[in-house]
Design a protein around this motif. Structure first.
Motif, mmCIF file in Angstrom:
data_model
loop_
_atom_site.group_PDB
_atom_site.id
_atom_site.type_symbol
_atom_site.label_atom_id
_atom_site.label_comp_id
_atom_site.label_asym_id
_atom_site.label_seq_id
_atom_site.Cartn_x
_atom_site.Cartn_y
_atom_site.Cartn_z
ATOM 1 N N ALA A 163 0.824 -1.206 0.000
ATOM 2 C CA ALA A 163 0.000 0.000 0.000
ATOM 3 C C ALA A 163 0.860 1.259 0.000
ATOM 4 O O ALA A 163 0.534 2.255 -0.660
ATOM 5 N N VAL A 164 1.960 1.227 0.729
ATOM 6 C CA VAL A 164 2.895 2.364 0.731
ATOM 7 C C VAL A 164 3.436 2.603 -0.671
ATOM 8 O O VAL A 164 3.418 3.721 -1.192
ATOM 9 N N ASP A 165 3.920 1.552 -1.296
ATOM 10 C CA ASP A 165 4.524 1.704 -2.622
ATOM 11 C C ASP A 165 3.488 2.077 -3.678
ATOM 12 O O ASP A 165 3.777 2.843 -4.608
ATOM 13 N N ASN A 166 2.261 1.562 -3.551
ATOM 14 C CA ASN A 166 1.207 1.935 -4.500
ATOM 15 C C ASN A 166 0.850 3.413 -4.374
ATOM 16 O O ASN A 166 0.612 4.093 -5.383
ATOM 17 N N ALA A 167 0.805 3.913 -3.152
ATOM 18 C CA ALA A 167 0.487 5.331 -2.950
ATOM 19 C C ALA A 167 1.547 6.215 -3.587
ATOM 20 O O ALA A 167 1.236 7.260 -4.172
ATOM 21 N N ARG A 168 2.800 5.806 -3.518
ATOM 22 C CA ARG A 168 3.897 6.623 -4.055
ATOM 23 C C ARG A 168 3.858 6.732 -5.574
ATOM 24 O O ARG A 168 4.542 7.584 -6.151
ATOM 25 N N ALA A 169 3.059 5.889 -6.208
ATOM 26 C CA ALA A 169 2.935 5.969 -7.662
ATOM 27 C C ALA A 169 2.035 7.116 -8.094
ATOM 28 O O ALA A 169 2.020 7.493 -9.277
ATOM 29 N N GLY A 170 1.269 7.690 -7.160
ATOM 30 C CA GLY A 170 0.365 8.789 -7.491
ATOM 31 C C GLY A 170 0.977 10.150 -7.201
ATOM 32 O O GLY A 170 2.143 10.282 -6.824
ATOM 33 N N GLU A 171 0.169 11.199 -7.381
ATOM 34 C CA GLU A 171 0.631 12.558 -7.122
ATOM 35 C C GLU A 171 0.716 12.803 -5.622
ATOM 36 O O GLU A 171 -0.215 12.486 -4.889
ATOM 37 N N PRO A 172 1.800 13.369 -5.150
ATOM 38 C CA PRO A 172 1.919 13.623 -3.708
ATOM 39 C C PRO A 172 0.978 14.725 -3.244
ATOM 40 O O PRO A 172 0.635 15.638 -4.000
ATOM 41 N N TRP A 173 0.602 14.653 -2.000
ATOM 42 C CA TRP A 173 -0.270 15.633 -1.351
ATOM 43 C C TRP A 173 0.530 16.842 -0.873
ATOM 44 O O TRP A 173 0.072 17.981 -0.933
ATOM 45 N N VAL A 174 1.727 16.592 -0.378
ATOM 46 C CA VAL A 174 2.623 17.641 0.101
ATOM 47 C C VAL A 174 4.016 17.364 -0.448
ATOM 48 O O VAL A 174 4.467 16.208 -0.464
ATOM 49 N N VAL A 175 4.696 18.422 -0.890
ATOM 50 C CA VAL A 175 6.084 18.331 -1.362
ATOM 51 C C VAL A 175 6.880 19.437 -0.692
ATOM 52 O O VAL A 175 6.415 20.581 -0.612
ATOM 53 N N ALA A 176 8.069 19.124 -0.219
ATOM 54 C CA ALA A 176 8.911 20.136 0.430
ATOM 55 C C ALA A 176 10.374 19.776 0.231
ATOM 56 O O ALA A 176 10.740 18.601 0.168
ATOM 57 N N ASP A 177 11.206 20.812 0.133
ATOM 58 C CA ASP A 177 12.651 20.642 0.075
ATOM 59 C C ASP A 177 13.272 21.395 1.236
ATOM 60 O O ASP A 177 12.869 22.530 1.537
ATOM 61 N N THR A 178 14.254 20.782 1.887
ATOM 62 C CA THR A 178 14.883 21.390 3.043
ATOM 63 C C THR A 178 16.320 21.785 2.728
ATOM 64 O O THR A 178 16.926 21.280 1.777
ATOM 65 N N TYR A 179 16.871 22.680 3.563
ATOM 66 C CA TYR A 179 18.171 23.290 3.282
ATOM 67 C C TYR A 179 19.294 22.260 3.180
ATOM 68 O O TYR A 179 20.328 22.509 2.550
#
Length: 384
Positions: A163-179
């Motif tokens: 289920a984790v890997d299947n979810a990652r195949a879709g569009e993410p809900w939140v995206v962030a990049d850190t320093y």
């Protein structure tokens, strides 16, 4: 396997809180590493990065204020909620969180963990220091929130990991990049059928606390104090299948005030090999320096070196263990080394040692391991 008397590993959906991108300088800019790896230079950088950085909540200032020091983060969080800087998800969900930093990947499920006071399916592997448990509990009580997920590891997650890997195949809900160059993504799982499959799979497993022993102990104490309160029987957690998504395992080094290399040489118990210099490549070594010279100790035993250090060597050296400080990087420990204050470099326990001790109900000394990568604080949190 879970205890036959009824305890099962449960991670439930929740309505998580998150920052609103348009209200802050960037979703990555308001996040923080966990409270217990924050060196002063990192705190300054995070404090300067954004007025809403999570370090302003998880690291209360002004220790001279005593319990009142937790009022400021509580009031700050309330303002952020009132101003719409953070908002709560409309519907309960399980959240898939992925962090990529170079070749290192952290990936797993975030939800509300059912607490297990009997230690049947949620297994600690190291001791805690009571003052840190009290500190985290006071912050939880003041903010009425779980701001930092603990990290749990389990093996062979089957349908839950699918289920984790299947979810990652879709569009993410939140995206962030850190320093630090890490890329973070979050997906939601709210389909009832998928959630039921995850719950059924997790009920067959037990999990080891990889990171967050003090926070988990604070969860348990909160539950003990408020047994009938809704939400007090669970705590925010991330669960990782370490077979499918391996974790790193690093040591935590020590600085020991009042200890000299001469005392180490003259008071180390028999049975230890002692060599001058820093001997690398030995997984069972303990290397000690006063900043000028090194001494390496070795003992041929299956017991993790961190346990031998605390149970055998420190008492033999006459060390007051409450005075020891803990450092996640060797450089930070070496910076404090001196003739009467040595730095102790440890090798990380092996994963099989950690799992075996946890399964047997044997805990290692406090700050025995540093599992990683660690979940970033501020991308998801929970309120009661």
């Amino acid at each position: 396997m879970p205890d036959a008397r009824g305890s099962v590993l449960r991670l439930d959906p929740l309505r998580a809180w998150r920052f609103v991108a348009g209200k802050v300088s960037g979703l990555g800019a308001v996040t923080s590493p966990p409270y217990d790896v924050l060196e002063p230079a990192i705190v300054r950088r995070l404090t300067d990065s954004d007025l809403h950085n999570m370090v302003r909540l998880i690291l209360p200032r002004d220790p001279d204020l005593g319990p009142a020091r937790y009022d400021e983060p509580a009031q700050r969080l309330a303002r952020w909620q009132q101003d719409g800087v953070v908002i709560q998800d409309d519907r309960p969900a399980m959240y898939v969180y992925e962090q990529q930093l170079g070749n290192a990947v952290l990936c797993g499920l975030v939800g509300s963990l059912q607490l297990d006071p009997e230690r049947r399916v949620v297994l600690p592997h190291e001791e805690v220091m009571q003052h840190w448990v009290d500190d985290r509990l006071r912050l939880m009580e003041a903010t009425d929130a779980d701001l930092e997920p603990i990290l749990l590891a389990y093996a062979d997650g089957g349908a839950a990991s699918d289920a984790v890997d299947n979810a990652r195949a879709g569009e993410p809900w939140v995206v962030a990049d850190t320093y630090n160059g890490a890329h973070h993504q979050i997906w939601r799982i709210d389909d009832p059928t998928t959630l039921a499959l995850i719950a059924d799979e997790l009920s067959k497993h037990e999990a080891v606390i990889a990171d967050g022993h003090h926070r988990y102990a604070a969860y348990l104490e909160r539950q003990r104090r408020e047994p009938g309160r809704p939400g007090a029987a669970v705590g925010l957690a991330m669960l990782v299948d370490y077979i499918r998504h391996p974790l790193t395992l690093d040591p935590i080094h020590r600085v020991v005030p009042g200890l000299s290399l001469q005392t180490v040489q003259t008071h180390t118990p028999p049975g230890w090999q002692m060599q001058p210099g820093r001997i690398e490549g030995d997984p069972d070594r303990i290397s000690i320096t006063d900043g000028a010279s090194w001494l390496t100790l070795h003992s041929a035993t299956e017991t993790p070196t961190v346990a031998q250090l605390h149970e055998l060597l420190l008492p033999a050296w006459g060390v007051v263990q409450e005075d020891i400080s803990f450092h996640h990087t060797l450089a930070d420990a070496l910076a404090l080394a001196g003739p009467q204050q040595v730095a102790v470099e440890l090798a990380a326990p092996r994963m099989d040692q950690v799992l075996r001790s946890a399964a047997q109900g044997v805990v290692l000394p406090q700050k025995a391991t540093s599992f990683g990568p660690k979940p970033r604080v501020g991308l998801l949190f929970r309120t009661l």
